[in-house]
Design a protein around this motif. Structure first.
Motif, short mmCIF file in Angstrom:
data_model
loop_
_atom_site.label_atom_id
_atom_site.label_comp_id
_atom_site.label_asym_id
_atom_site.label_seq_id
_atom_site.Cartn_x
_atom_site.Cartn_y
_atom_site.Cartn_z
N HIS A 65 48.28 40.19 37.64
CA HIS A 65 47.24 39.29 37.14
C HIS A 65 46.01 39.40 38.03
N HIS A 66 44.84 39.56 37.42
CA HIS A 66 43.60 39.71 38.18
C HIS A 66 43.16 38.37 38.77
N ASP A 67 42.80 38.40 40.05
CA ASP A 67 42.30 37.21 40.78
C ASP A 67 43.28 36.04 40.76
N PHE A 97 42.12 42.59 42.36
CA PHE A 97 40.86 41.97 42.79
C PHE A 97 39.72 42.93 42.47
N ASP A 98 38.50 42.41 42.47
CA ASP A 98 37.35 43.26 42.15
C ASP A 98 36.37 43.31 43.32
N LEU A 99 35.82 44.50 43.55
CA LEU A 99 34.90 44.70 44.68
C LEU A 99 33.43 44.60 44.29
N SER A 109 31.75 38.08 46.02
CA SER A 109 31.89 39.02 44.90
C SER A 109 31.11 38.57 43.66
N LEU A 110 31.04 39.45 42.68
CA LEU A 110 30.32 39.10 41.44
C LEU A 110 30.92 37.90 40.74
N ASP A 111 32.19 37.59 41.04
CA ASP A 111 32.81 36.41 40.44
C ASP A 111 32.86 35.24 41.42
N GLY A 112 32.01 35.31 42.45
CA GLY A 112 31.83 34.15 43.33
C GLY A 112 32.90 33.93 44.39
N TRP A 136 36.26 47.86 40.45
CA TRP A 136 34.92 47.80 41.06
C TRP A 136 33.85 47.78 39.96
N HIS A 137 33.38 46.57 39.67
CA HIS A 137 32.27 46.41 38.71
C HIS A 137 30.98 46.40 39.51
N LEU A 138 30.62 47.56 40.01
CA LEU A 138 29.46 47.66 40.90
C LEU A 138 28.16 47.67 40.10
N ALA A 147 26.77 46.24 36.34
CA ALA A 147 27.57 47.40 35.91
C ALA A 147 27.43 47.62 34.41
N TRP A 148 27.12 46.52 33.69
CA TRP A 148 27.05 46.59 32.23
C TRP A 148 25.66 47.09 31.80
N ILE A 149 25.67 47.88 30.75
CA ILE A 149 24.44 48.43 30.23
C ILE A 149 23.65 47.34 29.49
N VAL A 347 47.31 41.73 33.38
CA VAL A 347 46.41 40.97 32.51
C VAL A 347 45.20 40.49 33.31
N TRP A 348 44.09 40.28 32.63
CA TRP A 348 42.83 39.94 33.29
C TRP A 348 42.82 38.48 33.74
N ARG A 349 41.69 38.01 34.22
CA ARG A 349 41.62 36.79 35.00
C ARG A 349 41.64 35.48 34.20
N ASN A 350 41.95 34.39 34.88
CA ASN A 350 41.84 33.05 34.32
C ASN A 350 40.60 32.43 34.94
N ASP A 353 35.36 28.98 35.44
CA ASP A 353 34.01 28.53 35.10
C ASP A 353 33.48 29.14 33.80
N LYS A 354 34.40 29.65 32.97
CA LYS A 354 33.99 30.29 31.72
C LYS A 354 35.01 29.84 30.68
N PRO A 355 34.78 28.72 30.03
CA PRO A 355 35.79 28.15 29.14
C PRO A 355 36.35 29.17 28.14
N GLY A 356 37.66 29.20 28.04
CA GLY A 356 38.33 30.10 27.09
C GLY A 356 38.56 31.50 27.61
N HIS A 357 37.98 31.83 28.77
CA HIS A 357 38.13 33.19 29.31
C HIS A 357 39.34 33.23 30.24
N PHE A 358 40.51 33.27 29.63
CA PHE A 358 41.75 33.38 30.43
C PHE A 358 42.75 34.24 29.68
#
Ligand code: BMA
Length: 393
Positions: A65-67, A97-99, A109-112, A136-138, A147-149, A347-350, A353-358
């Motif tokens: 599980h991420h983070d 974890f993400d760098l 980090s980008l996720d605080g 690494w979402h640099l 990192a996103w276009i 699986v990705w993060r819970n 601070d982003k409702p529903g993003h778990f």
């Protein structure tokens, strides 16, 4: 009940195949922890790789599980807390974890989350006997964006990869970014100076075009050169505790040639991965079934390729945002995973601070009871099922 019988089974497996020694991890810390293998990496790093290869074929798959230990639904920064543990009583075997933003020299980090905290949690999880992977979402070194276009600024027209390669105008800057990653990886050590092995997973989902290293933003040769530059530089900077994962998305449609089109090479990559998500925003049963089918096809292909190339294999990212069907774990995910010899599923993060993003359950969530069933399944491995990950077979 299940855990008792499962541990007995795991012990039997260990005796029969010597795949997973049940001696506590400390013995590894004191003896040959910082001895080196022929590859130049530490012996525990190579042992981890050998054990990952063996895992999928024998015992089962680790859950990750991420983070996980950094924050969850309704909490952030607590100590020793994890939504997964709150639901099933055990930590995931694998933490991710993400760098992102480390490259900028930022402390957060980008996720605080502070990188000091991330480092502490990495070392702590290693000392518990678990495994660690890093993404690494640099930022974009050419535009200064994320990192996103960003389509509105015309980033799709730019070739940032070309700019960071040798001869490119951001090359020198990019080297300093890689050096910051190297410094962080080198700092992952226990109080006794034991280097913590990690699976590093940069340049992921490159088959899509939402990151600056994506399919339509650079050529295959440039993408491969980006990988070579990354791993060469990290090695030059003394990184001896990293394994490397290749993790395309599903855009290849199950075609192995397409999956391998931008593969950096057997000498660079240790693990073949796959990022494959369940998109069914309103719990639509057909969309969920379609995901299961796609996952099955994709894992079949990736596992076959991993065998051919003698690599470890994993479902490097998956999940169902919001987990809208209560039996998703045992009715959708588990039956597919059981068919394929993968070493782990992540699986990705819970997000707090982003409702529903778990992507993992938390106490009170409708899929929590089903997740406990998934946890009780003999093939799903959590922290207490994986002692010996860093020891020789
Ligand atoms: C994405 C989302 C973002 C996050 C990023 C890096 O998939 O979760 O909110 O910033 O991953 O962790």
């Amino acid at each position: 009940m299940k855990k008792l019988s499962f541990i007995a089974w795991l012990t039997m497996k260990a005796i029969c195949t010597c795949a997973f020694c049940i001696t506590p991890l400390v013995s590894c810390n004191t003896k040959n922890a910082n001895t080196f293998a022929d590859s130049g990496r530490t012996q525990p790093t190579e042992n981890l790789l050998a054990n990952l290869k063996a895992l999928g074929d024998s015992v089962g798959y680790m859950f990750g599980h991420h983070d996980d230990v950094l924050y969850g639904i309704g909490w952030v920064g607590d100590s020793a807390r994890s939504d997964v543990k709150s639901v099933c009583g055990d930590y995931p075997a694998l933490l991710s974890f993400d760098l992102g933003h480390l490259e900028l020299g930022d402390t957060v980090s980008l996720d605080g989350v502070s990188f000091n905290r991330i480092r502490e949690e990495i070392v702590r999880h290693f000392e518990r006997g678990g495994m660690i992977t890093l993404s690494w979402h640099l930022n974009n070194p050419l535009t200064g964006g994320t990192a996103w276009i960003n389509d509105s600024t015309g980033e799709h027209q730019l070739n940032t990869v070309e700019a960071v390669l040798e001869g490119g105008k951001q090359h020198e800057r990019f080297l300093t970014w890689l050096d910051r990653v190297a410094e962080f990886l080198n700092s992952l050590q226990t109080a006794d100076g034991v280097r913590v092995p990690v699976l590093f997973r940069p340049w992921h989902e490159h088959t899509g075009s939402w990151f600056w290293w994506g399919q339509e933003l650079c050529s295959a040769e440039q993408y491969k050169a980006l990988w070579k530059l990354t791993t060469d530089r990290l090695k030059e900077q003394g990184v001896v505790n990293a394994l490397y994962a290749y993790s395309p998305g599903t855009e290849n449609g199950g075609n192995p040639q397409k999956y391998m089109e931008r593969y950096p090479g057997d000498n660079i990559i240790d693990l073949l991965g796959l990022d494959c998500y369940c998109f069914a925003p309103s719990g639509d049963a057909d969309a969920v079934a379609k995901y299961a089918q796609m996952l099955d096809t994709q894992l079949g292909m990736v596992c076959k390729l991993a065998k051919q190339h003698s690599k470890a294999v994993a479902l490097t990212e998956t999940g169902y945002e919001g987990i809208k069907t209560a039996k998703w774990w045992t009715h959708t995910l588990m039956p597919v995973l059981d068919k394929h010899p993968i070493s782990y599923v992540l699986v990705w993060r819970n997000a707090h601070d982003k409702p529903g993003h778990f992507f993992a359950p938390y106490p009170g969530h409708s899929s929590a009871p089903d997740f406990v069933e998934f946890y009780n399944h003999p093939k799903s491995l959590f922290l207490h099922n994986v002692n010996g990950l860093y020891q020789a077979k």
